[in-house]
Design an enzyme around this catalytic site. Structure first.
Site, PDB file in Angstrom:
ATOM      1  N   LYS A  69       0.834  -1.213   0.000  1.00 18.25           N
ATOM      2  CA  LYS A  69       0.000   0.000   0.000  1.00 18.25           C
ATOM      3  C   LYS A  69       0.863   1.257   0.000  1.00 18.25           C
ATOM      4  O   LYS A  69       0.682   2.155  -0.818  1.00 18.25           O
ATOM      5  CB  LYS A  69      -0.944   0.020   1.224  1.00 18.25           C
ATOM      6  CG  LYS A  69      -1.910  -1.142   1.298  1.00 18.25           C
ATOM      7  CD  LYS A  69      -2.849  -1.031   2.490  1.00 18.25           C
ATOM      8  CE  LYS A  69      -2.178  -1.120   3.844  1.00 18.25           C
ATOM      9  NZ  LYS A  69      -1.570  -2.434   4.146  1.00 18.25           N
TER      10      LYS A  69
ATOM     11  N   ARG B  64      -1.347  -8.891  12.732  1.00 15.89           N
ATOM     12  CA  ARG B  64      -1.847  -7.850  11.820  1.00 15.89           C
ATOM     13  C   ARG B  64      -2.574  -8.478  10.634  1.00 15.89           C
ATOM     14  O   ARG B  64      -3.589  -7.944  10.168  1.00 15.89           O
ATOM     15  CB  ARG B  64      -0.688  -6.964  11.346  1.00 15.89           C
ATOM     16  CG  ARG B  64      -0.271  -5.927  12.400  1.00 15.89           C
ATOM     17  CD  ARG B  64       1.161  -5.436  12.220  1.00 15.89           C
ATOM     18  NE  ARG B  64       1.415  -4.852  10.929  1.00 15.89           N
ATOM     19  CZ  ARG B  64       2.623  -4.761  10.369  1.00 15.89           C
ATOM     20  NH1 ARG B  64       3.694  -5.228  11.013  1.00 15.89           N
ATOM     21  NH2 ARG B  64       2.764  -4.205   9.192  1.00 15.89           N
TER      22      ARG B  64
ATOM     23  N   ARG C 116     -10.424   0.965   7.585  1.00 18.58           N
ATOM     24  CA  ARG C 116     -10.039  -0.407   7.914  1.00 18.58           C
ATOM     25  C   ARG C 116     -11.140  -1.173   8.606  1.00 18.58           C
ATOM     26  O   ARG C 116     -10.946  -2.348   8.926  1.00 18.58           O
ATOM     27  CB  ARG C 116      -8.859  -0.344   8.875  1.00 18.58           C
ATOM     28  CG  ARG C 116      -7.511  -0.655   8.260  1.00 18.58           C
ATOM     29  CD  ARG C 116      -6.499  -0.420   9.357  1.00 18.58           C
ATOM     30  NE  ARG C 116      -5.316  -1.186   9.233  1.00 18.58           N
ATOM     31  CZ  ARG C 116      -4.194  -0.746   8.676  1.00 18.58           C
ATOM     32  NH1 ARG C 116      -4.144   0.438   8.124  1.00 18.58           N
ATOM     33  NH2 ARG C 116      -3.133  -1.505   8.676  1.00 18.58           N
TER      34      ARG C 116
ATOM     35  N   ARG D  60      11.647  -6.395   5.959  1.00 18.85           N
ATOM     36  CA  ARG D  60      11.649  -4.959   6.243  1.00 18.85           C
ATOM     37  C   ARG D  60      11.961  -4.698   7.708  1.00 18.85           C
ATOM     38  O   ARG D  60      12.687  -3.763   8.042  1.00 18.85           O
ATOM     39  CB  ARG D  60      10.291  -4.333   5.893  1.00 18.85           C
ATOM     40  CG  ARG D  60      10.304  -2.822   6.119  1.00 18.85           C
ATOM     41  CD  ARG D  60       8.987  -2.165   5.784  1.00 18.85           C
ATOM     42  NE  ARG D  60       7.971  -2.578   6.727  1.00 18.85           N
ATOM     43  CZ  ARG D  60       6.682  -2.255   6.612  1.00 18.85           C
ATOM     44  NH1 ARG D  60       6.273  -1.549   5.580  1.00 18.85           N
ATOM     45  NH2 ARG D  60       5.817  -2.655   7.508  1.00 18.85           N
TER      46      ARG D  60
ATOM     47  N   ARG E 225      10.767  -1.127  12.253  1.00 18.40           N
ATOM     48  CA  ARG E 225       9.409  -0.794  12.678  1.00 18.40           C
ATOM     49  C   ARG E 225       8.998  -1.776  13.763  1.00 18.40           C
ATOM     50  O   ARG E 225       9.108  -2.983  13.577  1.00 18.40           O
ATOM     51  CB  ARG E 225       8.452  -0.873  11.472  1.00 18.40           C
ATOM     52  CG  ARG E 225       7.539   0.333  11.393  1.00 18.40           C
ATOM     53  CD  ARG E 225       6.668   0.293  10.179  1.00 18.40           C
ATOM     54  NE  ARG E 225       5.445  -0.429  10.412  1.00 18.40           N
ATOM     55  CZ  ARG E 225       4.433  -0.434   9.554  1.00 18.40           C
ATOM     56  NH1 ARG E 225       4.531   0.233   8.420  1.00 18.40           N
ATOM     57  NH2 ARG E 225       3.340  -1.111   9.821  1.00 18.40           N
TER      58      ARG E 225
HETATM   59  P1  AP5 Z   1       4.695  -1.623   2.019  1.00 16.91           P
HETATM   60  O1  AP5 Z   1       4.493  -0.777   0.837  1.00 16.91           O
HETATM   61  O2  AP5 Z   1       5.237  -1.008   3.244  1.00 16.91           O
HETATM   62  O3  AP5 Z   1       3.344  -2.403   2.376  1.00 16.91           O
HETATM   63  P2  AP5 Z   1       2.078  -1.912   3.175  1.00 16.91           P
HETATM   64  O4  AP5 Z   1       0.919  -2.568   2.561  1.00 16.91           O
HETATM   65  O5  AP5 Z   1       2.079  -0.419   3.247  1.00 16.91           O
HETATM   66  O6  AP5 Z   1       2.406  -2.597   4.562  1.00 16.91           O
HETATM   67  P3  AP5 Z   1       2.314  -1.999   6.020  1.00 16.91           P
HETATM   68  O7  AP5 Z   1       3.170  -2.862   6.870  1.00 16.91           O
HETATM   69  O8  AP5 Z   1       2.547  -0.543   6.067  1.00 16.91           O
HETATM   70  O9  AP5 Z   1       0.832  -2.308   6.310  1.00 16.91           O
HETATM   71  P4  AP5 Z   1       0.033  -2.217   7.594  1.00 16.91           P
HETATM   72  O10 AP5 Z   1      -1.328  -2.190   7.040  1.00 16.91           O
HETATM   73  O11 AP5 Z   1       0.307  -3.289   8.574  1.00 16.91           O
HETATM   74  O12 AP5 Z   1       0.599  -0.905   8.299  1.00 16.91           O
HETATM   75  P5  AP5 Z   1       0.003   0.515   8.593  1.00 16.91           P
HETATM   76  O13 AP5 Z   1       1.131   1.425   8.725  1.00 16.91           O
HETATM   77  O14 AP5 Z   1      -1.075   0.844   7.642  1.00 16.91           O
HETATM   78  O15 AP5 Z   1       5.584  -2.871   1.584  1.00 16.91           O
HETATM   79  C1  AP5 Z   1       6.022  -3.828   2.531  1.00 16.91           C
HETATM   80  C2  AP5 Z   1       7.442  -4.281   2.202  1.00 16.91           C
HETATM   81  O16 AP5 Z   1       7.432  -4.997   0.975  1.00 16.91           O
HETATM   82  C3  AP5 Z   1       8.438  -3.121   2.007  1.00 16.91           C
HETATM   83  O17 AP5 Z   1       9.670  -3.479   2.541  1.00 16.91           O
HETATM   84  C4  AP5 Z   1       8.474  -2.965   0.484  1.00 16.91           C
HETATM   85  O18 AP5 Z   1       9.721  -2.441   0.066  1.00 16.91           O
HETATM   86  C5  AP5 Z   1       8.277  -4.389   0.011  1.00 16.91           C
HETATM   87  N1  AP5 Z   1       7.570  -4.444  -1.275  1.00 16.91           N
HETATM   88  C6  AP5 Z   1       6.553  -3.634  -1.691  1.00 16.91           C
HETATM   89  N2  AP5 Z   1       6.126  -4.002  -2.911  1.00 16.91           N
HETATM   90  C7  AP5 Z   1       6.872  -5.081  -3.280  1.00 16.91           C
HETATM   91  C8  AP5 Z   1       6.912  -5.912  -4.436  1.00 16.91           C
HETATM   92  N3  AP5 Z   1       6.077  -5.705  -5.462  1.00 16.91           N
HETATM   93  N4  AP5 Z   1       7.804  -6.923  -4.466  1.00 16.91           N
HETATM   94  C9  AP5 Z   1       8.659  -7.133  -3.414  1.00 16.91           C
HETATM   95  N5  AP5 Z   1       8.690  -6.380  -2.296  1.00 16.91           N
HETATM   96  C10 AP5 Z   1       7.807  -5.368  -2.230  1.00 16.91           C
HETATM   97  O19 AP5 Z   1      -0.667   0.282  10.024  1.00 16.91           O
HETATM   98  C11 AP5 Z   1       0.133  -0.006  11.142  1.00 16.91           C
HETATM   99  C12 AP5 Z   1      -0.741  -0.035  12.394  1.00 16.91           C
HETATM  100  O20 AP5 Z   1      -1.301   1.271  12.611  1.00 16.91           O
HETATM  101  C13 AP5 Z   1      -1.939  -0.977  12.361  1.00 16.91           C
HETATM  102  O21 AP5 Z   1      -1.587  -2.288  12.737  1.00 16.91           O
HETATM  103  C14 AP5 Z   1      -2.884  -0.294  13.347  1.00 16.91           C
HETATM  104  O22 AP5 Z   1      -2.512  -0.587  14.668  1.00 16.91           O
HETATM  105  C15 AP5 Z   1      -2.624   1.183  13.100  1.00 16.91           C
HETATM  106  N6  AP5 Z   1      -3.554   1.759  12.090  1.00 16.91           N
HETATM  107  C16 AP5 Z   1      -3.220   2.306  10.892  1.00 16.91           C
HETATM  108  N7  AP5 Z   1      -4.310   2.694  10.218  1.00 16.91           N
HETATM  109  C17 AP5 Z   1      -5.376   2.384  11.016  1.00 16.91           C
HETATM  110  C18 AP5 Z   1      -6.777   2.499  10.849  1.00 16.91           C
HETATM  111  N8  AP5 Z   1      -7.332   3.027   9.738  1.00 16.91           N
HETATM  112  N9  AP5 Z   1      -7.572   2.060  11.854  1.00 16.91           N
HETATM  113  C19 AP5 Z   1      -7.044   1.543  12.999  1.00 16.91           C
HETATM  114  N10 AP5 Z   1      -5.718   1.373  13.190  1.00 16.91           N
HETATM  115  C20 AP5 Z   1      -4.900   1.798  12.225  1.00 16.91           C
HETATM  116 MG    MG Z   2       2.153   1.001   4.849  1.00 20.46          MG
END
Ligand code: AP5
Ligand code: MG
Length: 181
Positions: free
Chosen positions: A8, A139, A83, A122, A128
């Protein structure tokens, strides 16, 4: 939308440049709040470190404030929000209030083993705090229980675009851009 590790953030960063719009990642916003030790940050930290979702009211307050700001009046891409169903419904209310319209909801997909592999990798580099195998699995679980129902929700609204998140980063960007036209 999409499970943790699906790309994402990676894709949002590329799409925002192509469309010249703002990228709002609720995960990044919350991590920023934790860093400055704000009230929101202190509250969010306990949930995030366990891989649980931060309460809906907190997120809806953040989004209402953020998308009402002047820099968001020409378009924005929400990453990691909504979410839950209450968040999606809350977003509708907020967008109606400020006369905004949702153009599309993109769902990125990939298989679970690939996702865990990406995040553990990562975690070793970025440090992180929620990228260890145990929290990554939690997650993923939370995604399937609480967020996946949004796929049907946006399908019914006629806004859903499903995009395969496996492949190279540029390939996936191309798929998303094609899905948006
Ligand atoms: P990346 O692009 O970082 O993936 P992502 O989908 O953004 O993964 P996240 O870990 O950020 O998702 P998340 O939903 O757990 O975290 P968030 O910050 O939203 O890519 C991942 C890795 O893969 C990277 O190293 C990248 O380089 C690699 N990669 C990417 N594309 C690739 C490809 N094509 N091939 C190979 N490698 C690749 O949320 C974190 C926490 O915040 C949640 O758990 C929750 O506690 C809280 N939170 C956030 N939003 C909310 C909400 N709306 N409601 C409630 N709690 C929330
Ligand atoms: Mg992310």
């Amino acid at each position: 939308m999409g499970p943790p590790g699906v790309g994402k953030g990676t894709q949002a960063d590329r799409i925002k440049k192509k469309l010249n719009i703002i990228h709002l990642s609720t995960g990044n916003i919350l991590r920023g709040e934790i860093e400055t030790e704000s009230d929101v940050g202190l509250k969010a930290k306990t949930f995030m470190n366990k891989g649980k979702l931060v309460p809906d009211e907190v997120l809806l307050d953040i989004i209402r404030y953020r998308i009402s700001r002047p820099d968001c009046q020409y378009g924005y891409l929400l990453d990691g929000f909504p979410r839950t169903l209450p968040q999606a419904e809350g977003l509708n209310v907020i967008m109606n209030d400020i006369d905004h319209e949702l153009d599309a909801a993109i769902s990125l997909t990939a298989d679970e083993n690939e996702l865990v592999r990406r995040l553990v990798l990562r975690g070793k580099e970025s440090g992180r705090s929620d990228d260890n195998p145990e929290v990554v699995r939690k997650r993923q679980q939370v995604y399937w229980q609480q967020t996946a129902p949004l796929i049907d929700y946006y399908k019914k609204e006629g806004l859903l675009k499903e995009v395969n998140g496996l492949g190279t980063i540029p390939e996936i960007t191309k798929r998303i851009m094609e899905a948006l036209v």
